[in-house]
Design an enzyme around this catalytic site. Sequence first.
Site, PDB file in Angstrom:
ATOM      1  N   ASP A  20      -8.405  19.305 -12.686  1.00  0.00           N
ATOM      2  CA  ASP A  20      -8.702  17.984 -13.222  1.00  0.00           C
ATOM      3  C   ASP A  20      -8.382  18.053 -14.720  1.00  0.00           C
ATOM      4  O   ASP A  20      -9.081  18.708 -15.490  1.00  0.00           O
ATOM      5  CB  ASP A  20     -10.178  17.635 -12.970  1.00  0.00           C
ATOM      6  CG  ASP A  20     -10.525  16.208 -13.409  1.00  0.00           C
ATOM      7  OD1 ASP A  20      -9.883  15.701 -14.349  1.00  0.00           O
ATOM      8  OD2 ASP A  20     -11.454  15.616 -12.821  1.00  0.00           O
ATOM      9  N   TYR A  30     -17.728  17.076 -13.716  1.00  0.00           N
ATOM     10  CA  TYR A  30     -17.989  15.657 -13.509  1.00  0.00           C
ATOM     11  C   TYR A  30     -18.864  15.501 -12.265  1.00  0.00           C
ATOM     12  O   TYR A  30     -18.503  15.965 -11.184  1.00  0.00           O
ATOM     13  CB  TYR A  30     -16.658  14.913 -13.348  1.00  0.00           C
ATOM     14  CG  TYR A  30     -16.815  13.432 -13.190  1.00  0.00           C
ATOM     15  CD1 TYR A  30     -17.357  12.655 -14.222  1.00  0.00           C
ATOM     16  CD2 TYR A  30     -16.424  12.779 -12.030  1.00  0.00           C
ATOM     17  CE1 TYR A  30     -17.502  11.293 -14.082  1.00  0.00           C
ATOM     18  CE2 TYR A  30     -16.570  11.410 -11.884  1.00  0.00           C
ATOM     19  CZ  TYR A  30     -17.111  10.673 -12.908  1.00  0.00           C
ATOM     20  OH  TYR A  30     -17.248   9.319 -12.762  1.00  0.00           O
ATOM     21  N   LYS A  78      -9.573   7.179 -18.374  1.00  0.00           N
ATOM     22  CA  LYS A  78     -10.008   7.779 -19.635  1.00  0.00           C
ATOM     23  C   LYS A  78      -8.858   7.801 -20.651  1.00  0.00           C
ATOM     24  O   LYS A  78      -8.420   6.754 -21.070  1.00  0.00           O
ATOM     25  CB  LYS A  78     -10.574   9.178 -19.360  1.00  0.00           C
ATOM     26  CG  LYS A  78     -11.529   9.245 -18.163  1.00  0.00           C
ATOM     27  CD  LYS A  78     -12.828   8.478 -18.380  1.00  0.00           C
ATOM     28  CE  LYS A  78     -13.653   8.300 -17.107  1.00  0.00           C
ATOM     29  NZ  LYS A  78     -13.946   9.515 -16.359  1.00  0.00           N
ATOM     30  N   ARG A  91       0.827  -1.214   0.000  1.00  0.00           N
ATOM     31  CA  ARG A  91       0.000   0.000   0.000  1.00  0.00           C
ATOM     32  C   ARG A  91       0.854   1.253   0.000  1.00  0.00           C
ATOM     33  O   ARG A  91       0.427   2.325  -0.419  1.00  0.00           O
ATOM     34  CB  ARG A  91      -0.962  -0.008   1.209  1.00  0.00           C
ATOM     35  CG  ARG A  91      -1.786   1.282   1.369  1.00  0.00           C
ATOM     36  CD  ARG A  91      -3.009   1.087   2.264  1.00  0.00           C
ATOM     37  NE  ARG A  91      -2.715   0.325   3.452  1.00  0.00           N
ATOM     38  CZ  ARG A  91      -2.104   0.822   4.537  1.00  0.00           C
ATOM     39  NH1 ARG A  91      -1.767   2.091   4.581  1.00  0.00           N
ATOM     40  NH2 ARG A  91      -1.862   0.047   5.580  1.00  0.00           N
TER      41      ARG A  91
HETATM   42  C1  LIG Z   1     -14.328   9.842 -15.064  1.00  0.00           C
HETATM   43  C2  LIG Z   1     -13.906  11.111 -14.480  1.00  0.00           C
HETATM   44  C3  LIG Z   1     -13.506  11.178 -13.141  1.00  0.00           C
HETATM   45  C4  LIG Z   1     -13.584   9.988 -12.201  1.00  0.00           C
HETATM   46  O1  LIG Z   1     -12.617   9.039 -12.487  1.00  0.00           O
HETATM   47  P1  LIG Z   1     -12.765   7.461 -12.099  1.00  0.00           P
HETATM   48  O2  LIG Z   1     -11.536   6.863 -12.703  1.00  0.00           O
HETATM   49  O3  LIG Z   1     -14.050   6.969 -12.695  1.00  0.00           O
HETATM   50  O4  LIG Z   1     -12.786   7.381 -10.612  1.00  0.00           O
HETATM   51  C5  LIG Z   1     -13.068  12.400 -12.665  1.00  0.00           C
HETATM   52  N1  LIG Z   1     -13.014  13.494 -13.449  1.00  0.00           N
HETATM   53  C6  LIG Z   1     -13.397  13.469 -14.735  1.00  0.00           C
HETATM   54  C7  LIG Z   1     -13.325  14.714 -15.555  1.00  0.00           C
HETATM   55  C8  LIG Z   1     -13.865  12.284 -15.299  1.00  0.00           C
HETATM   56  O5  LIG Z   1     -14.259  12.275 -16.574  1.00  0.00           O
END
Ligand SMILES: *Cc1c(COP(=O)(O)O)cnc(C)c1O
Length: 389
Positions: A182, A110, A207, A57
């Site tokens: 983000d 999001y 993504k 971890r």
């Molecule tokens: C999908 C997404 C997240 C969340 O990510 P996970 O891998 O599903 O936990 C956060 N921010 C954006 C812009 C996203 O498209």
Amino acid sequence: MTEESFFTLAVHAGEDRKANFGAVSVPIYPASVFAFADADDGIAIHNYQKDGYFYGRLGNPTVSALERTMAELEHADDALAFASGMAAISAAAFTLVGSGDHVVAPESMYSTTTNFLKHIGEQFGVETTFVDAANAEAYTAAIRPNTKMSWMETPSNPLVKITDIAEVAGAGKRAGIASVVDNTFATPFNQLPLELGADLVVHSATKYLGGHSDLTAGILAGRRDLVDKARHGPAKLYGGNIAPQVAWLVLRVIKTLAVRMERHNSNAFAFANMIGSHPKVEAVYYPGLGSHQNHEVAHRQMNGFGGMVSVDVGAAETAKSLVNNLKICTFATSLGGVETLVQPVALMTHATLSAEERAAAGVSDGLLRISVGIENIADICQDIYDALG
Ligand SMILES: *Cc1c(COP(=O)(O)O)cnc(C)c1O
């Protein structure tokens, strides 16, 4: 950095072949426990006085390779890898805020990040003011004496709204507020938030970084003191660590990130310019279009406009019939994969928000989020055009 050098960096970032017998692909270390050479060695490693690994971890050589790679790609001092984007997002927030602190964040982003900020408000008294993030001054206007974090998501999910990172981060710096971006939609190929003054960057590596709709992962990168605080605080305590096998998958596909993003950019640009000609299309949202609200800001702070396009087809019924008629493109949630994914937003990802919240976020009933893939662009355009009827 020139665009050309990112192609080189994506292939070679984080490399440490000497440590791995010259292996060109980083080995996967599944070990969750590492033996110490002797008592002094064990004590020094365990107490972070000497580099080394001791427990899964808290660190793993394959995971470290991914963290080095992402730090280089984001121009960060250091990075941390997580089991999901939300694990990275919650770690960033818990590194920067505590009870009684205040956050400024976009009213359109999001939806799970929105719900997370509401959750820490209810559970821990961390209040968030949600603002129109397309207007950088709205952040400044919302600042309070106890504001500790400015949250940005640009381009935003799903409306690809653009926030002026340098403006918001600059105003934050003057007021002693940390800025987090983000960077999931842009990726470091298209945008380097830390170069624009942000303190931390987070990613859903699920993504574009992962890119093949086959893994779940997250990244946090940025200032050394903050990444250290996250490593020895939230990352350790909440335990959202990535598995070495998944870290290896992300490392493997980052090598093609530049090639994929170049193609996502050009395909989405072509699609956004074409789809507006369909009579049922009421609005097209894409930062690369001159008609986009913040096209000038996007042009200034991005190297490319990304692969995400949102289209308003007016009614939920039209959106539903479109997804039922697709032949090549895929009706699925998520985004950033090599395949084109189409999703009606109001009925799905943003269904957890109330009708008023959706309206404030600009998510209308006929809104479709389209993650333009790397297929032949003529095939993508024809499929969606025809499916609209
Ligand atoms: C999908 C997404 C997240 C969340 O990510 P996970 O891998 O599903 O936990 C956060 N921010 C954006 C812009 C996203 O498209």
